[in-house]
Design a protein around this motif. Structure first.
Motif, mmCIF file in Angstrom:
data_model
loop_
_atom_site.group_PDB
_atom_site.id
_atom_site.type_symbol
_atom_site.label_atom_id
_atom_site.label_comp_id
_atom_site.label_asym_id
_atom_site.label_seq_id
_atom_site.Cartn_x
_atom_site.Cartn_y
_atom_site.Cartn_z
ATOM 1 N N LEU A 24 -10.250 9.032 3.359
ATOM 2 C CA LEU A 24 -8.962 9.755 2.690
ATOM 3 C C LEU A 24 -8.839 9.488 0.915
ATOM 4 O O LEU A 24 -9.353 8.426 0.528
ATOM 5 N N SER A 25 -8.847 10.553 0.337
ATOM 6 C CA SER A 25 -9.082 10.473 -1.053
ATOM 7 C C SER A 25 -7.735 10.065 -2.075
ATOM 8 O O SER A 25 -8.129 9.561 -3.112
ATOM 9 N N LYS A 26 -6.732 9.848 -1.304
ATOM 10 C CA LYS A 26 -5.525 9.186 -2.300
ATOM 11 C C LYS A 26 -5.839 7.940 -2.813
ATOM 12 O O LYS A 26 -6.080 6.931 -2.235
ATOM 13 N N LYS A 27 -5.896 8.059 -4.065
ATOM 14 C CA LYS A 27 -6.259 6.798 -4.986
ATOM 15 C C LYS A 27 -7.392 6.154 -4.719
ATOM 16 O O LYS A 27 -7.642 4.979 -5.002
ATOM 17 N N ASP A 28 -8.506 6.981 -3.943
ATOM 18 C CA ASP A 28 -9.815 6.263 -3.396
ATOM 19 C C ASP A 28 -9.431 5.117 -2.800
ATOM 20 O O ASP A 28 -10.330 4.210 -2.583
ATOM 21 N N GLY A 29 -8.194 4.853 -2.212
ATOM 22 C CA GLY A 29 -8.004 3.412 -1.256
ATOM 23 C C GLY A 29 -7.912 2.380 -2.085
ATOM 24 O O GLY A 29 -7.803 1.052 -1.675
ATOM 25 N N GLU A 30 -7.761 2.529 -3.301
ATOM 26 C CA GLU A 30 -7.783 1.271 -4.349
ATOM 27 C C GLU A 30 -6.699 0.501 -4.116
ATOM 28 O O GLU A 30 -7.019 -0.943 -3.937
ATOM 29 N N ASP A 31 -5.699 0.667 -3.678
ATOM 30 C CA ASP A 31 -4.577 -0.205 -3.100
ATOM 31 C C ASP A 31 -4.273 -0.329 -1.660
ATOM 32 O O ASP A 31 -3.465 -0.964 -1.425
ATOM 33 N N GLY A 78 -12.276 4.405 13.263
ATOM 34 C CA GLY A 78 -11.132 4.823 12.509
ATOM 35 C C GLY A 78 -10.839 4.308 11.159
ATOM 36 O O GLY A 78 -10.633 5.261 10.227
ATOM 37 N N MET A 79 -11.201 3.205 11.198
ATOM 38 C CA MET A 79 -11.098 2.541 9.753
ATOM 39 C C MET A 79 -12.066 3.274 8.769
ATOM 40 O O MET A 79 -11.568 3.449 7.658
ATOM 41 N N GLN A 80 -13.453 3.544 9.018
ATOM 42 C CA GLN A 80 -14.219 4.069 8.293
ATOM 43 C C GLN A 80 -13.674 5.711 7.699
ATOM 44 O O GLN A 80 -13.705 6.313 6.667
ATOM 45 N N LYS A 81 -12.988 6.385 8.745
ATOM 46 C CA LYS A 81 -12.334 7.627 8.569
ATOM 47 C C LYS A 81 -11.277 7.607 7.539
ATOM 48 O O LYS A 81 -10.932 8.433 6.607
ATOM 49 N N ILE A 82 -10.454 6.729 7.789
ATOM 50 C CA ILE A 82 -9.272 6.404 6.804
ATOM 51 C C ILE A 82 -9.656 6.311 5.550
ATOM 52 O O ILE A 82 -8.884 6.525 4.496
ATOM 53 N N LEU A 83 -10.722 5.321 5.241
ATOM 54 C CA LEU A 83 -11.386 5.265 3.809
ATOM 55 C C LEU A 83 -11.725 6.459 3.147
ATOM 56 O O LEU A 83 -11.952 6.284 2.111
ATOM 57 N N HIS A 122 1.639 17.578 5.116
ATOM 58 C CA HIS A 122 0.640 17.419 4.859
ATOM 59 C C HIS A 122 0.001 15.918 5.015
ATOM 60 O O HIS A 122 -0.983 15.679 3.958
ATOM 61 N N VAL A 123 0.321 15.199 6.075
ATOM 62 C CA VAL A 123 -0.051 13.896 6.283
ATOM 63 C C VAL A 123 -1.152 13.946 7.451
ATOM 64 O O VAL A 123 -0.951 14.839 8.537
ATOM 65 N N LYS A 124 -2.669 13.550 7.333
ATOM 66 C CA LYS A 124 -3.307 13.513 8.489
ATOM 67 C C LYS A 124 -2.891 12.814 9.653
ATOM 68 O O LYS A 124 -2.177 11.695 9.626
#
Length: 359
Positions: A155-162, A148-153, A276-278
């Protein structure tokens, strides 16, 4: 920090946290018999589909450890195991894990009858099987959490920077499993790599598992920006674009991906789709029932009206009002982005094919 231990098994003795007393008191109670296990499950002193199955099976082990001398032959021992499992299933019928493990343990006990062994040897084998269930659940959930963690990572939003902000309902962490969690296991895995930005938890009326239990875990674990919201506030929150994904648990997943989970999950899924939230369901394969073609075949438990009309024993509703209190609802597969299992993350359309090839 080590996860909370809601289930403790040591030297033939079973102890569980009484979740009815959380978050104000952390009290362990002893489970010495099958009937005490049934009572704890039915009264929701233990809850969460994986934990229900573990406590159910370990209650058999606890009674066997205490009453080891009462069985004269292997057949009587096998009968006791089968009768106990049939009884335990009735405590909370929606959670499929208890049924799944009951079938597995019944088949295992049956296989022991065909081997030449003493009653003591058969009993020790059954005890070992039940003990292993606790260890297997912990390993399964850790693997699921990492998938699950890998799948969430991804997600494209801000490349997960924050980091990522998630939302969940009910309780799916250490208190609902052997000690890691399913949906909250994903949260735990994200936090371990410092990619958890925040966690929103629905209070989960009427039994308040979100405010009593998930919030308790979040505080104990020190998860960042852990925030409790009213069930009715979820639409407003999702419209604010502060949530990257929803992660929820499952009490039963049908072959087509329809999922039964705590009441309120369906409306969360609908609102996630609208914004549009996963939306991810986190379910070990023990929660997946491929014999059910769709969610229409999942039995829905109804709870007593008192759970709605009072809070902590204090009446909050007009006396005499009728109540409709289903404990679960079914989220249709079309609203589910992916189902996170210990074998990977699959779309509902691929679930049956992928799981069939692995179990």
């Amino acid at each position: 920090m080590a996860p909370l231990e809601a289930i403790i098994w040591h030297d033939g003795q079973l102890r569980i946290i009484d979740q009815l007393l959380l978050p104000f008191k952390t009290v362990y109670i002893d489970i010495k018999s099958v009937q005490e296990g049934w009572d704890a499950i039915q009264k929701m002193q233990v809850r969460g589909a994986p934990a229900i199955a573990i406590v159910g099976c370990l209650s058999i082990a606890a009674e066997l450890a205490k009453e080891s001398s009462i069985f004269n032959d292997c057949t009587s021992l096998h009968t006791f195991v089968c009768d106990s499992l049939a009884h335990l299933i009735t405590a909370r019928p929606t959670a499929v894990n208890m049924k799944a493990e009951a079938l597995r343990l019944t088949e295992y006990s049956c296989s022991l009858l065909t081997t030449s062994q003493s009653v003591t040897e058969m009993m020790n084998s059954i005890l070992a099987w039940c003990e292993n269930l606790l260890k297997m659940d912990l390993a399964t959930n850790k693997t699921l959490g990492d998938w699950g963690m890998q799948k969430i990572l991804q997600l494209s939003k801000k490349d997960g920077e924050d980091g990522f902000s998630l939302i969940t309902i009910c309780n799916t962490g250490s208190l609902a499993t052997a000690g890691y969690g399913t949906a909250l296991g994903v949260v735990r895995s994200l936090h371990a790599i410092k990619k958890l930005k925040g966690l929103y938890m629905l209070e989960t009326r009427p039994y308040m598992q979100g405010s009593r239990l998930s919030a308790y875990e979040a505080v104990v674990e020190g998860w960042p920006n852990a925030t409790l919201i009213c069930d009715g506030a979820v639409g407003a929150l999702l419209s604010s674009s502060q949530v990257d994904a929803a992660v929820v648990g499952a009490d039963c997943v049908a072959a087509n991906g329809d999922t039964a989970n705590k009441i309120g999950t369906y409306q969360l899924a609908v609102l996630c789709a609208a914004h549009h939230v996963k939306f991810f369901v986190c379910a070990p394969t023990s929660s997946i029932n491929l014999k059910l073609s769709s969610g229409a075949g999942i039995p829905i438990e109804h709870r007593p009206a008192l759970e709605m009309t009072s809070v902590a024993g204090v009446p909050v509703a007009a006396p005499g009002i009728a109540c409709w209190n289903p404990a679960f609802d079914v989220t249709p597969a079309r609203l589910i982005t992916g189902i996170i299992t210990e074998y990977g993350v699959f779309t509902p359309e691929k679930l049956e094919e992928e799981i069939s090839s692995r179990i």
